[in-house]
Every structure is written in structure tokens, then in C-alpha cells.
Design an enzyme around this catalytic site. Structure first.
Site, PDB file in Angstrom:
ATOM      1  N   SER A  68      -9.714  -0.679   6.865  1.00  0.00           N
ATOM      2  CA  SER A  68      -9.156  -0.511   5.525  1.00  0.00           C
ATOM      3  C   SER A  68      -8.509  -1.743   4.897  1.00  0.00           C
ATOM      4  CB  SER A  68      -8.134   0.615   5.519  1.00  0.00           C
ATOM      5  OG  SER A  68      -8.820   1.829   5.415  1.00  0.00           O
ATOM      6  N   LYS A 115       0.860  -1.184   0.000  1.00  0.00           N
ATOM      7  CA  LYS A 115       0.000   0.000   0.000  1.00  0.00           C
ATOM      8  C   LYS A 115       0.893   1.230   0.000  1.00  0.00           C
ATOM      9  CE  LYS A 115      -3.844   1.925   2.716  1.00  0.00           C
ATOM     10  NZ  LYS A 115      -4.675   1.755   3.915  1.00  0.00           N
ATOM     11  N   SER A 174      -9.470   1.765   2.703  1.00  0.00           N
ATOM     12  CA  SER A 174      -8.587   2.510   1.836  1.00  0.00           C
ATOM     13  C   SER A 174      -7.559   1.645   1.100  1.00  0.00           C
ATOM     14  CB  SER A 174      -7.859   3.575   2.651  1.00  0.00           C
ATOM     15  OG  SER A 174      -7.099   2.981   3.675  1.00  0.00           O
TER      16      SER A 174
END
Ligand code: GLN
Length: 479
Positions: free
Chosen positions: A177, A78, A153
Site C-alpha cells: 500500500s 494516511k 491503499s
């Protein structure tokens, strides 16, 4: 309803690695999937040459019998995780041009065990969002239906794993997330206990909630990676010194368990019917297998989301103060004075949602409102934590849906942040309480969109959590 279990990295490796350039083939395979799925916008940067080179080196190590535990595992990161000498931007203009000076502890541990880093993946800016639309690099699309969001996210990370662009991905989970995008994409997502994994090298959002989590196609891969990245770290004093159990060796559930489900979660009016019925089917299945399942009251449910929002935005307002145009990344070219450097840089650099949260958090912390909002939310956090722990003192696990709905339409809630926040209704409890939780696939709705089932366990019980998740995945697939 049937759960789909993908062969694990270990199993594949055992049959395919004999005498072949296995790692090189795997990296090429992932690169082909990245090229084929460019439109999904999952990756921001791809370290192609470097990954190929590492694959050759690791293939050689395997031939010499010197391969590490993760030899050839292709990993996506990420865009909040630092990887030395590589860019990291939190999917925001604010960190434009920033290059990491060191690697996050988790990244270093993966590399030390011969994993191959494929690249950085798109996410909601600074981890703030539930749809991966709050990004400076364009939204990520859901591979199962590209008109739908992948969740957020860690959306790019979930999509990367789902579409075979990497074997596993590391995301971060502050309020859901990792689990929510895993549910929307039909894969496995683990948020560990708060103090289980070092956060050194993770760009902070809300420090008392932030955890680094794992996205994978099956529970075994998740255990394999957790075993490597968990455990004490001299760079992060909040990590527990507890020893890390050999998770992969304890994936069998060998007793009948006690499972609670929370009445209010299933009675919630925002819950999609198919998610309710699939969760109920899991409950019936567990009972039929001789496990003890009990309904428990959790009247605090309606307070969990506001508590998370107040505390996480307050922490974010403090954490994000460091992005001032002086120390990192972007600086507005329009600034003329010291104050205008701060103002213009932050206005131009941060996305709208990040700005909204900084404002909200600053308000909650301001002298006149601190007691009414921040301090009160801290007290409610304690109540939620104690109630969750009380349930887990009596039961081994809590099960609940991961999300109230399946993946929603792209652009569906971009103008309606309050509705967007409801996507986190079921994931924030484990975050507020600091306990581990995993999302596993639990069938699909009538449009074929994946449904997630969430399992919560006591702090540091990842071992039994993974074993139970593995049991549910495997046993139900066999039935
Ligand atoms: N979707 C949640 C939010 O918008 C969770 C974010 C996260 O876990 N980083 O805050």
C-alpha cells in the site's frame, strides 16, 4: 526511461532558510497546491490554522538556531495514523466522529523534530484496496491522469506528495500500500523491515504484515524521515531494539553489488510490456556498470498472493472485531437489541471490501477449515520467507517491477475484486517475508503513466537499500 530526481528537503532548506519565513512560505505553498488540486480528493482533513501557527513557531526556532532535524517539513498522514485530539477514520464510516486520544509514536517523533502535520489523507478503508476507491469519502484521482486511479491503499498520501500538497507522507504498507501508489504516481515509496518502525497508533489491518512506510519525491527525504521515526518503542514490543543507522549519511553506494532478478516475475503473462522492457533496461544498465546481475528461479511466485490474502484476511477478521458500535465511532441508529447493535453497526459502518475480507478471514479461521487454509498458508509463508532469505544470502538485492501494470482506469475493477488483487502480485513477497522494499520511478509507458521499479533487501538493510535506490536514481539521471 530517465529517472527524475527532485531536490531534497534538506537541500532546499539549506538554500532558502536563511533569514526568511521559510516554514510559513512552505506551508502556504502546500496549502495553495491543496486548494488548486481539491478535485483529486487527496486530503480528508486539513489542519490549516494549526499548520500556519506551527510554521511561525518553527521559523522563530530556526532563527534562534534551535530548529529540529525536520524543521519545516510538511507531512501528510494516511487516515490510519492517530494524531492526538484530531479525527481519524480509516476512511470509513465505522469510525465516524472518532478523535484520537494519543499520537502514534511515528507522529510524535515527527512533531518532536519540528515537522508540520498538514492533515489526514484519504485511503482505502482500513488499508484494504489497491485503487483508493474503497473509501467512504469518494475516490482519489491520479494527478498525472485524473481518469486513472492513484493506487492504494495509501492513494491520498501518494497524490499529496506528487502534487506538492506536502513534502512527504506517512502511509502504511501491509501488502504494497505504500509502494504501489508510489509507483502509480511516479514517486518514491519505502516499506521498511517489519520490526523497524513502531506500529503504536496505527489502526491495525493485519498485524503480522503491517508496516508504516514513507512516501517522498526522492530517496534522500525518505532517509531523513526514516532516521527520525525508526527504532525501539516502549509502546510496541514487536519493534527491534537494533540501533538506527544514520541513513542520510550513508547514501553513497561505494561498491559493486550483486543483484538478482526473478525469472517468473518477468515472464508473468499479466506484465505490461513497457514495464518488462524498462526493468530489463535497468538490468542491462547495472551489468554495463560492472555490477553482477543474476537470474534466479522463484517458482513460489504464484503462491505469494494467495498466502497473503488468506493470512491478512484472517488477521483482519480478528483485528476488526473491536469495531462493534459500543467502543468506537459509529453506532447504527436503527439498532434495538444488543445483537442488532453489532449487526447493523458493522453492516452499515464497514464498506463492502472490508466486509468481504472479514468474511473470508473468518472462514479461513473457522474450525472446519483452519488446517486447510490458515495453517497451510502459515507453512507456505515460511517457505516464501526462507526462499527469499536464501536469495538474499547470495545477492545484495532483488529487483522486480513494483506492479504488473501502470495506473488503471477509475472504476476499471471495482466490480472485479480478483483482478484488482493482481495489482499486488509483486509487492506481497517482501510483506510475506518481512523484509524491506522500496519503489522508485523507472520511466513512463506510452501514455506517460509512471512505471515503478522495486528493490528488495535483507531484513534491517534499509541503509544499503536506500543507498542503492539513490544510486539508481542519480546515476541514471546523469547518463
Ligand atoms: N493492496 C493490498 C490489499 O488490498 C495491500 C493493502 C495494504 O498494503 N494495506 O490488501
Amino acid at each position: 526511461m530517465v529517472l527524475k530526481v527532485h531536490p531534497s528537503f534538506g537541500a532546499l532548506h539549506a538554500v532558502t532558510s536563511k533569514g526568511r519565513d521559510h516554514c510559513l512560505e512552505e506551508v502556504r505553498h502546500c496549502l495553495a497546491n491543496i486548494a488548486k488540486n481539491k478535485h483529486l480528493n487527496a486530503f480528508l482533513t486539513i489542519y490549516e490554522e494549526e499548520a500556519l501557527q506551527r510554521a511561525r513557531t518553527i521559523d522563530q526556532k530556526i532563527r534562534e538556531g534551535k530548529g529540529g532535524k525536520l524543521a519545516g517539513l510538511v507531512v501528510g498522514l494516511k487516515d490510519l495514523l492517530c494524531y492526538q485530539d484530531h479525527p481519524v477514520q480509516a476512511s470509513s464510516k465505522m469510525l465516524e466522529g472518532f478523535i484520537s486520544q494519543f499520537s502514534a509514536t511515528v507522529v510524535q517523533r515527527l512533531i518532536d523534530e519540528d515537522a508540520i502535520i498538514m492533515g489526514h489523507q484519504n485511503c482505502d478503508q482500513f488499508g484494504m484496496g489497491s485503487s483508493n476507491e474503497n473509501t467512504a469519502f469518494g475516490p482519489v484521482l491520479n494527478p498525472i491522469d485524473p481518469t486513472k486511479v492513484p493506487g492504494g491503499s495509501s492513494g491520498g498520501s501518494a497524490v499529496g506528495v506528487q502534487a506538492g500538497m506536502c513534502h512527504v507522507a506517512l502511509g502504511s504498507d501491509t501488502g504494497g500500500s505504500v509502494r504501489q501508489p508510489a509507483a502509480f504516481c511516479g514517486i518514491v515509496g519505502l516499506k521498511p523491515t517489519y520490526a523497524r518502525i513502531s506500529r503504536h497508533g496505527l489502526i491495525a489491518y493485519a498485524s503480522s504484515f503491517d508496516t508504516i512506510g514513507i512516501l517522498s519525491k526522492n530517496v534522500e527525504d525518505c532517509a531523513t524521515v526514516l532516521e527520525v521515526i525508526a527504532g525501539k518503542d516502549d509502546f510496541d514490543s514487536t519493534v527491534a531494539k537494533k540501533t538506527v543507522p544514520p541513513y542520510t549519511k550513508q547514501l553513497t553506494l561505494n561498491k559493486k553489488v550483486k543483484v538478482a532478478y526473478l525469472k517468473e516475475t518477468l515472464e508473468h503473462q499479466g506484465l505490461q510490456e513497457e514495464i518488462r522492457s524498462n526493468t530489463l533496461a535497468t538490468i542491462r544498465f547495472l551489468k554495463s556498470e560492472g555490477h553482477q546481475v543474476g537470474e534466479v528461479d522463484f517458482s513460489l511466485l504464484e503462491y505469494v498472493l494467495p498466502t497473503y490474502q488468506l493470512l491478512s484476511t484472517a488477521e483482519a477478521s480478528a483485528n476488526l472485531a473491536r469495531f462493534d458500535g459500543v467502543r468506537y465511532g459509529y453506532r447504527s441508529p436503527h439498532a434495538t437489541t444488543l445483537t442488532s447493535i453489532y449487526n447493523k453497526t458493522r453492516t452499515e459502518g464497514f464498506g463492502k471490501e472490508v466486509q468481504r475480507r472479514i468474511l473470508l478471514g473468518t472462514f479461513a479461521l473457522s474450525a472446519n477449515y483452519c488446517d486447510a487454509y490458515y495453517v497451510k498458508a502459515q507453512k507456505v509463508r515460511r517457505l516464501i520467507k526462507e526462499k527469499t532469505e536464501a536469495i538474499l544470502a547470495e545477492y545484495d538485492f532483488i529487483i522486480l517491477p513494483t506492479t504488473p501494470t501502470t495506473a488503471f482506469r477509475l472504476g476499471g475493477y471495482t466490480q472485479d475484486p480478483l483482478t484488482m488483487y493482481l495489482a499486488d502480485t509483486y509487492t506481497v513477497q517482501a510483506s510475506v517475508a518481512g523484509v524491506p522494499a522500496i519503489s522508485i520511478p523507472n520511466g513512463v509507458d506510452k501514455e506517460g503513466l509512471p512505471i515503478g521499479l522495486q528493490i528488495i533487501a535483507n531484513a534491517f538493510e534499509e541503509q544499503s537499500l536506500l543507498a542503492f535506490a539513490q544510486y539508481l536514481s542519480k546515476v541514471r539521471e546523469e547518463k
